[in-house]
Write an enzyme that holds these catalytic residues in place. Structure first.
Site, short mmCIF file in Angstrom:
data_model
loop_
_atom_site.label_atom_id
_atom_site.label_comp_id
_atom_site.label_asym_id
_atom_site.label_seq_id
_atom_site.Cartn_x
_atom_site.Cartn_y
_atom_site.Cartn_z
NE ARG A 75 -4.13 1.71 2.56
CZ ARG A 75 -5.03 1.51 2.59
NH1 ARG A 75 -5.38 0.43 2.98
NH2 ARG A 75 -6.38 2.82 2.88
CG ASP A 148 -2.50 4.34 4.43
OD1 ASP A 148 -4.06 4.91 3.44
OD2 ASP A 148 -1.90 3.64 5.40
CG ASP A 149 -7.21 5.20 1.02
OD1 ASP A 149 -7.12 6.35 1.21
OD2 ASP A 149 -8.90 5.05 0.62
CG ASP A 238 -12.28 13.62 9.60
OD1 ASP A 238 -12.15 13.46 10.71
OD2 ASP A 238 -12.22 12.90 8.98
CG HIS A 262 -12.41 5.28 0.53
ND1 HIS A 262 -11.40 6.03 1.51
CD2 HIS A 262 -13.11 4.33 2.02
CE1 HIS A 262 -12.05 5.45 2.99
NE2 HIS A 262 -13.09 4.45 3.07
#
Length: 332
Positions: A75, A148-149, A238, A262
């Protein structure tokens, strides 16, 4: 009367007749003044946003990538292989475990936060707290957080941030909800609780803060204060950023459609607009078909996230991109 005087009188009479005729003629109309050109509705005004913003250099931006030890494999290496390779001096990786090999690949810009590797609200806020403090220490103009995506397009990011001044209160990102969040704010000392409403940019799509705004956040965010602030509303990292910015400081989130997580249907993103976005994402194992619809030299088995395909379209000179991309890029 002498002959000379008669000739002179006739000449005077003729001149008087000519003058009389001229006086009876209509005066010519004045020539029209040249018209100013009609305004072009498609023309950008001379005073554009970029004149009010910063003349940014890549190193003015601090990109924080949040990850965890278990994602140090394929990843995170995918990010190092793609977009981070084009922004190595801007990018800092925040994780929860030591990894000497990855530290070397990251050029020494991997930071062990010593936060818990368990995905809890407290662990997430712990990492965000470290990210925030490291940004303030850096002296840079902009703080941008991604997961990390995420695939980050450094050029699009720099272009977007250049339209603002880092001295202003800028909080830029994409909310995951279509309405403000409502939270209960616990008052110190066990007093009456308050209800607060505010927008927040989802960390899964990435968000940015100007240095001017980040400095104002300091009483509630610096040197570990971020975690105690998060406990007041008992929300993740967040959401806590949005609470500080909107709920405590009264600034506002600027909604941007250029950030993607996502959580949205990524296949609905027009293929012609993909290369202009600031961040992209992918669905992961739980939703593997939720990826951007982009054509490329890699099939879905070779490139399940579509990040390599996007990268080769943006940077066809990359050594591992198929020759077809490099040849086409040479003629662009």
């Amino acid at each position: 009367m002498s002959r000379a005087r008669r000739v002179l009188c006739r000449a005077c009479l003729a001149l008087a007749a000519v003058l009389a005729v001229l006086l009876l003629l209509p005066l010519p109309l004045p020539l029209p003044l040249p018209r100013a050109p009609a305004p072009d509705p498609d023309r950008v005004p001379t005073r554009s946003l970029t004149l009010e913003g910063d003349r940014l250099q890549p190193d003015d931006v601090f990109i924080a990538v949040k990850t965890t030890r278990k994602n140090h494999g394929p990843r995170l290496r995918l990010l190092l292989r793609t977009w981070i390779s084009r922004a190595p001096r801007q990018t800092f990786i925040f994780t929860d475990g030591d990894d000497p090999e990855l530290q070397m690949l990251a050029g020494g810009r991997m930071i062990n936060t010593n936060c818990s590797a368990v995905r809890t609200r407290q662990a997430l806020c712990c990492k965000m707290s470290v990210e925030y403090d490291k940004f303030l220490e850096s002296g840079r103009k902009w703080f941008c957080h991604v997961d990390d995506d995420n695939y980050v397009n450094p050029k699009s990011l720099l272009h977007l941030l250049s339209t603002f001044s880092s001295n202003q209160d800028i909080y830029l990102g994409r909310p995951s909800l279509d309405h403000p969040i409502e939270a209960t704010e616990r008052v110190q000392g066990g007093g009456t609780s308050n209800t607060v409403k505010f927008w927040f940019a989802t960390g899964g799509a990435g968000f940015c803060l100007s240095r001017g705004l980040a400095l104002k956040m300091s009483p509630w965010a610096s040197l570990g204060s971020f975690m105690s602030t998060a406990e007041r509303v008992r929300l993740p990292d967040d959401c806590t950023v949005g609470y500080i910015v909107e709920g405590l400081l009264g600034a506002r989130l600027l909604h941007s459609p250029l950030f993607h997580s996502h959580l949205e249907n990524l296949q609905r993103l027009p293929s012609g607009a993909i290369l202009q976005q600031v961040t992209l994402s992918y669905g992961g194992p739980e939703n593997p078909h939720n990826v951007v619809n982009v054509a490329g030299s890699f099939n879905i088995q070779q490139d399940p996230t579509r990040f390599q395909s996007v990268h080769c379209l943006l940077y066809p000179d990359t050594h591992w991109c198929p020759m077809k991309n490099r040849v086409e890029g040479a003629f662009q």
